[in-house]
Design a protein around this motif. Structure first.
Motif, short mmCIF file in Angstrom:
data_model
loop_
_atom_site.label_atom_id
_atom_site.label_comp_id
_atom_site.label_asym_id
_atom_site.label_seq_id
_atom_site.Cartn_x
_atom_site.Cartn_y
_atom_site.Cartn_z
N LYS A 20 -0.79 -47.59 -26.39
CA LYS A 20 -0.33 -47.59 -25.01
C LYS A 20 0.49 -48.83 -24.69
O LYS A 20 0.46 -49.81 -25.42
CB LYS A 20 -1.50 -47.45 -24.04
N VAL A 21 1.18 -48.74 -23.56
CA VAL A 21 2.00 -49.83 -23.05
C VAL A 21 1.36 -50.31 -21.75
O VAL A 21 1.07 -49.52 -20.87
CB VAL A 21 3.45 -49.35 -22.78
N LEU A 22 1.11 -51.63 -21.67
CA LEU A 22 0.57 -52.25 -20.46
C LEU A 22 1.63 -53.20 -19.94
O LEU A 22 2.19 -53.99 -20.71
CB LEU A 22 -0.72 -53.01 -20.77
N ILE A 23 1.91 -53.13 -18.63
CA ILE A 23 3.04 -53.87 -18.07
C ILE A 23 2.57 -54.69 -16.88
O ILE A 23 1.83 -54.19 -16.03
CB ILE A 23 4.17 -52.91 -17.64
N CYS A 24 3.04 -55.95 -16.81
CA CYS A 24 2.65 -56.80 -15.69
C CYS A 24 3.81 -57.64 -15.19
O CYS A 24 4.74 -57.95 -15.94
CB CYS A 24 1.47 -57.69 -16.07
N GLY A 25 3.75 -57.97 -13.91
CA GLY A 25 4.74 -58.82 -13.26
C GLY A 25 4.30 -59.11 -11.85
O GLY A 25 3.36 -58.49 -11.34
N ASN A 26 4.95 -60.02 -11.20
CA ASN A 26 4.64 -60.42 -9.82
C ASN A 26 5.79 -60.06 -8.88
O ASN A 26 6.95 -60.13 -9.28
CB ASN A 26 4.43 -61.94 -9.75
N GLY A 27 5.48 -59.71 -7.65
CA GLY A 27 6.51 -59.43 -6.66
C GLY A 27 7.42 -58.29 -7.07
O GLY A 27 6.96 -57.19 -7.39
N GLY A 28 8.73 -58.55 -7.09
CA GLY A 28 9.68 -57.52 -7.52
C GLY A 28 9.44 -57.09 -8.95
O GLY A 28 9.65 -55.93 -9.31
#
Length: 188
Positions: free
Chosen positions: A43-51
């Motif tokens: 699987k692919v797990l994706i993270c980031g903040n705000g935009g």
């Protein structure tokens, strides 16, 4: 107003051209990394903040649902969507641990973790990618400027060579769309 509109378009075009020349081979490698991950049942797990959190959700949706082609859904999780987990981890461990803790719970060896940070220095993204590498995940960054701190923990880091946050974000979603098109073309 027309001059401002033209200035914004031309700025986008200039940064896009500069970025393309620097990352076209890396973008192909990144796309292959995503396809390989999904074809191998990971699987692919994706993270980031705000935009970048919105970009994480957008890209995960395209992988799970579809981009342009109706095909089998593939496993992708935006680690930015569960407010109960985000607030509990932030309260109990600190916001800098919000994505690492989720990776600890959800990721397996050979999964792919994508960290999105316009600066490349968001502490929670650095912690997530560092931990992902430690447990045997593959790592992909979308960043700007010089790649920032996350560059140390990425197998591939797609860097927009600019400090203009809106232009970086525009190109990050373009990277995501290109990768999703290649997933559609390769995984069907």
């Amino acid at each position: 107003m027309q001059k401002m509109i033209e200035k914004e378009f031309l700025s986008h075009i200039d940064i896009a051209k500069l970025t393309f020349d620097k990352i076209k081979d890396k973008l192909e490698e990144a796309s292959s990394l995503v396809v390989e991950t999904l074809k191998n049942g990971n699987k692919v797990l994706i993270c980031g903040n705000g935009g970048s959190a919105a970009d994480a959700q957008h890209i995960a949706t395209e992988i799970v649902c579809k981009y342009k082609t109706v095909r089998k859904g593939y496993p992708a999780i935006a680690l930015t969507t569960d407010t109960s987990i985000i607030t509990a981890v932030s309260n109990d461990f600190g916001y800098e641990m919000v994505f690492k803790r989720q990776i600890e719970a959800l990721a397996n060896k050979n999964d792919l973790v994508i960290g999105i940070s316009t600066s490349g220095n968001s502490e929670n993204i650095v912690n997530a990618l560092k931990y992902a590498k430690e447990i045997g995940c593959k790592t992909l960054g979308f960043s700007g400027n010089d790649g920032g701190e996350i560059d140390k923990y990425c197998d591939i880091n797609l860097i927009v060579p600019s400090n203009n946050t809106p232009r970086i974000q525009e190109l990050h979603i373009l990277f995501g769309h290109i990768i999703c098109q290649i997933v559609d073309d390769s995984c069907c």
